[in-house]
Design a protein around this motif. Structure first.
Motif, PDB file in Angstrom:
ATOM      1  N   ASP A  29       0.874  -1.165   0.000  1.00 24.20           N
ATOM      2  CA  ASP A  29       0.000   0.000   0.000  1.00 24.20           C
ATOM      3  C   ASP A  29       0.914   1.218   0.000  1.00 24.20           C
ATOM      4  O   ASP A  29       2.132   1.081  -0.090  1.00 24.20           O
ATOM      5  CB  ASP A  29      -0.978  -0.005   1.190  1.00 24.20           C
ATOM      6  N   THR A  30       0.338   2.411   0.089  1.00 26.62           N
ATOM      7  CA  THR A  30       1.181   3.594  -0.043  1.00 26.62           C
ATOM      8  C   THR A  30       1.989   3.880   1.223  1.00 26.62           C
ATOM      9  O   THR A  30       2.821   4.788   1.225  1.00 26.62           O
ATOM     10  CB  THR A  30       0.330   4.830  -0.415  1.00 26.62           C
ATOM     11  N   ARG A  31       1.771   3.134   2.285  1.00 24.55           N
ATOM     12  CA  ARG A  31       2.635   3.239   3.470  1.00 24.55           C
ATOM     13  C   ARG A  31       3.782   2.242   3.378  1.00 24.55           C
ATOM     14  O   ARG A  31       4.894   2.528   3.815  1.00 24.55           O
ATOM     15  CB  ARG A  31       1.828   2.995   4.750  1.00 24.55           C
ATOM     16  N   ASN A  32       3.513   1.072   2.831  1.00 25.72           N
ATOM     17  CA  ASN A  32       4.527   0.030   2.651  1.00 25.72           C
ATOM     18  C   ASN A  32       4.528  -0.432   1.192  1.00 25.72           C
ATOM     19  O   ASN A  32       4.115  -1.550   0.879  1.00 25.72           O
ATOM     20  CB  ASN A  32       4.239  -1.163   3.574  1.00 25.72           C
ATOM     21  N   PRO A  33       4.978   0.421   0.285  1.00 27.61           N
ATOM     22  CA  PRO A  33       4.871   0.074  -1.140  1.00 27.61           C
ATOM     23  C   PRO A  33       5.856  -0.975  -1.625  1.00 27.61           C
ATOM     24  O   PRO A  33       5.562  -1.696  -2.581  1.00 27.61           O
ATOM     25  CB  PRO A  33       5.111   1.412  -1.854  1.00 27.61           C
ATOM     26  N   TRP A  34       7.021  -1.082  -0.978  1.00 27.24           N
ATOM     27  CA  TRP A  34       8.064  -1.953  -1.516  1.00 27.24           C
ATOM     28  C   TRP A  34       8.310  -3.155  -0.618  1.00 27.24           C
ATOM     29  O   TRP A  34       8.311  -3.060   0.604  1.00 27.24           O
ATOM     30  CB  TRP A  34       9.356  -1.150  -1.716  1.00 27.24           C
ATOM     31  N   SER A  35       8.522  -4.302  -1.238  1.00 25.14           N
ATOM     32  CA  SER A  35       8.738  -5.550  -0.521  1.00 25.14           C
ATOM     33  C   SER A  35      10.086  -5.521   0.194  1.00 25.14           C
ATOM     34  O   SER A  35      10.947  -4.660  -0.057  1.00 25.14           O
ATOM     35  CB  SER A  35       8.702  -6.727  -1.492  1.00 25.14           C
ATOM     36  N   SER A  36      10.310  -6.483   1.065  1.00 29.10           N
ATOM     37  CA  SER A  36      11.592  -6.585   1.759  1.00 29.10           C
ATOM     38  C   SER A  36      12.726  -6.776   0.766  1.00 29.10           C
ATOM     39  O   SER A  36      13.811  -6.199   0.925  1.00 29.10           O
ATOM     40  CB  SER A  36      11.560  -7.755   2.759  1.00 29.10           C
ATOM     41  N   GLU A  37      12.475  -7.591  -0.262  1.00 34.15           N
ATOM     42  CA  GLU A  37      13.518  -7.843  -1.257  1.00 34.15           C
ATOM     43  C   GLU A  37      13.861  -6.566  -2.018  1.00 34.15           C
ATOM     44  O   GLU A  37      15.038  -6.273  -2.280  1.00 34.15           O
ATOM     45  CB  GLU A  37      13.061  -8.927  -2.224  1.00 34.15           C
ATOM     46  N   GLU A  38      12.846  -5.788  -2.378  1.00 35.68           N
ATOM     47  CA  GLU A  38      13.087  -4.530  -3.093  1.00 35.68           C
ATOM     48  C   GLU A  38      13.827  -3.532  -2.221  1.00 35.68           C
ATOM     49  O   GLU A  38      14.745  -2.832  -2.679  1.00 35.68           O
ATOM     50  CB  GLU A  38      11.757  -3.950  -3.572  1.00 35.68           C
ATOM     51  N   ARG A  39      13.465  -3.462  -0.948  1.00 34.04           N
ATOM     52  CA  ARG A  39      14.126  -2.513  -0.053  1.00 34.04           C
ATOM     53  C   ARG A  39      15.570  -2.914   0.214  1.00 34.04           C
ATOM     54  O   ARG A  39      16.461  -2.064   0.256  1.00 34.04           O
ATOM     55  CB  ARG A  39      13.341  -2.401   1.252  1.00 34.04           C
ATOM     56  N   GLU A  40      15.818  -4.204   0.381  1.00 36.12           N
ATOM     57  CA  GLU A  40      17.206  -4.635   0.563  1.00 36.12           C
ATOM     58  C   GLU A  40      18.044  -4.301  -0.664  1.00 36.12           C
ATOM     59  O   GLU A  40      19.193  -3.846  -0.546  1.00 36.12           O
ATOM     60  CB  GLU A  40      17.298  -6.127   0.870  1.00 36.12           C
ATOM     61  N   ALA A  41      17.467  -4.518  -1.854  1.00 44.40           N
ATOM     62  CA  ALA A  41      18.198  -4.190  -3.084  1.00 44.40           C
ATOM     63  C   ALA A  41      18.505  -2.701  -3.155  1.00 44.40           C
ATOM     64  O   ALA A  41      19.611  -2.294  -3.542  1.00 44.40           O
ATOM     65  CB  ALA A  41      17.378  -4.619  -4.302  1.00 44.40           C
TER      66      ALA A  41
END
Length: 338
Positions: free
Chosen positions: A45-57
């Motif tokens: 959602d717009t508070r948590n738009p990116w997955s853990s994998e995307e954020r780690e990358a």
């Protein structure tokens, strides 16, 4: 005093220049850094738009190679209704990658009440690190998911993150999130003329039978296409139980006699985490309906539900990143008591 391990906890949605400064400060004070990545497996959602994998990358792309070799990224789940479960997960994750005699330093920045978690780890030393700039991820996301000029968000993130976010704007997921952001902004605007911030009351039904839970796929925004519990807003003139049974029938067509449904209510609970919904302050009254074992009754989607179906309890966690708001945690609350 130099430490063996530094711990940094955050959601990093997205990773910005202030976060970069915290990582730098941590690695100046410790040999290695454990970065605990919050909101793991949340539906986008717009508070948590990116997955853990995307954020780690994003994070790794933004850091020098020498820093990355000293960095371990570990995702952790949210536990909106149990600080103790969240604390236990944080402690367990750190214990699995540290030795008993290693000196641990918690790194953070006290900015507001959202930083209160920094006081929950007396077993570790703590270092408050002022941010190099007063940039906030919330403001970055608001600009990013709007018509704002790119300069309003791009200047506050490292170059590698800027490149990721620029490319991400061309994806279908960005378009979906942008539509969600527009809907939420319009929804909040409708209520902006109220004399005080509104509090909404909803109901949710957790219907369990033969190792399955009854769920729906949302037809409408917010959360269009996500899996949810059957439920909705309470009408002005109906009791909470009446509203729950009405929404259950409207959204699933569950053909179980009303006296059986009422007699099968095994538990009820209020879920009221202030940030549980993007729409504003939404408090839901949830009911556990435990039906007797046997063949699963036929269901069909209706009203705000595109589809209704019975999901095996074992599949909930396999699909938890497709569930609306805190509905996985609501289900977890009830089935842990069965």
């Amino acid at each position: 005093m130099h430490h063996d391990v530094a711990v940094l906890i955050g959601r990093f949605q997205p990773f910005h220049e202030g976060h970069y400064g915290l990582v730098e400060a941590a690695l100046e004070r410790a040999d290695r850094l454990i970065l605990l990545l919050g909101s793991h497996r949340c539906a986008p959602d717009t508070r948590n738009p990116w997955s853990s994998e995307e954020r780690e990358a994003m994070i790794r792309a933004a850091l020098p190679a020498a820093w990355q070799r000293r960095l371990e990224v570990i995702p952790i789940r949210d536990h909106l209704y149990s600080d103790n479960l969240w604390l236990a997960e944080v402690q367990q994750k750190v214990l699995t990658v540290t030795a008993e005699d290693e000196r641990v330093l918690l790194i953070g920045h006290r900015k507001d009440r959202s930083s209160d978690y920094l006081d929950l780890f007396p077993q570790w030393d703590f270092q408050d690190v002022p941010l190099q700039s007063e940039v906030h991820a919330t403001a970055i996301r608001q600009a990013y998911f709007s018509d704002a000029d790119a300069t309003e968000w791009a200047a506050h993130v490292p170059e590698a993150v800027r490149a990721f976010l620029t490319d991400y704007r061309a994806t279908g997921r960005y378009r979906w999130l942008r539509q969600e952001a527009d809907y939420i902004a319009g929804y909040r605007q409708l209520w902006s003329v109220a004399p005080y911030p509104p509090t909404f009351v909803t109901t949710d039904a957790v219907v369990v039978q033969s190792g399955h839970v009854l769920v729906v796929r949302r037809r409408v925004r917010p959360g269009q296409g996500l899996i949810a519990l059957p439920g909705g807003y309470l009408n002005q003139q109906e009791p909470v139980v009446e509203g729950m049974l009405r929404e259950l029938r409207e959204e699933t067509g569950l053909k179980v006699p009303r006296p059986v449904l009422e007699g099968s209510i095994a538990d009820r609970h209020v879920f009221d985490a202030p940030g549980r919904s993007q729409r504003g302050r939404v408090i839901t009254h949830a009911f556990l309906i435990q039906l007797k074992g046997g063949a699963l009754p036929a269901v069909r989607g209706g009203d705000d539900a595109e589809k209704a179906f019975w999901m095996p309890l074992a599949d909930i966690y396999a699909h938890e990143d497709r569930f609306f708001e805190d509905h996985v945690q609501i289900i977890q609350h009830f089935i842990s008591r069965l």
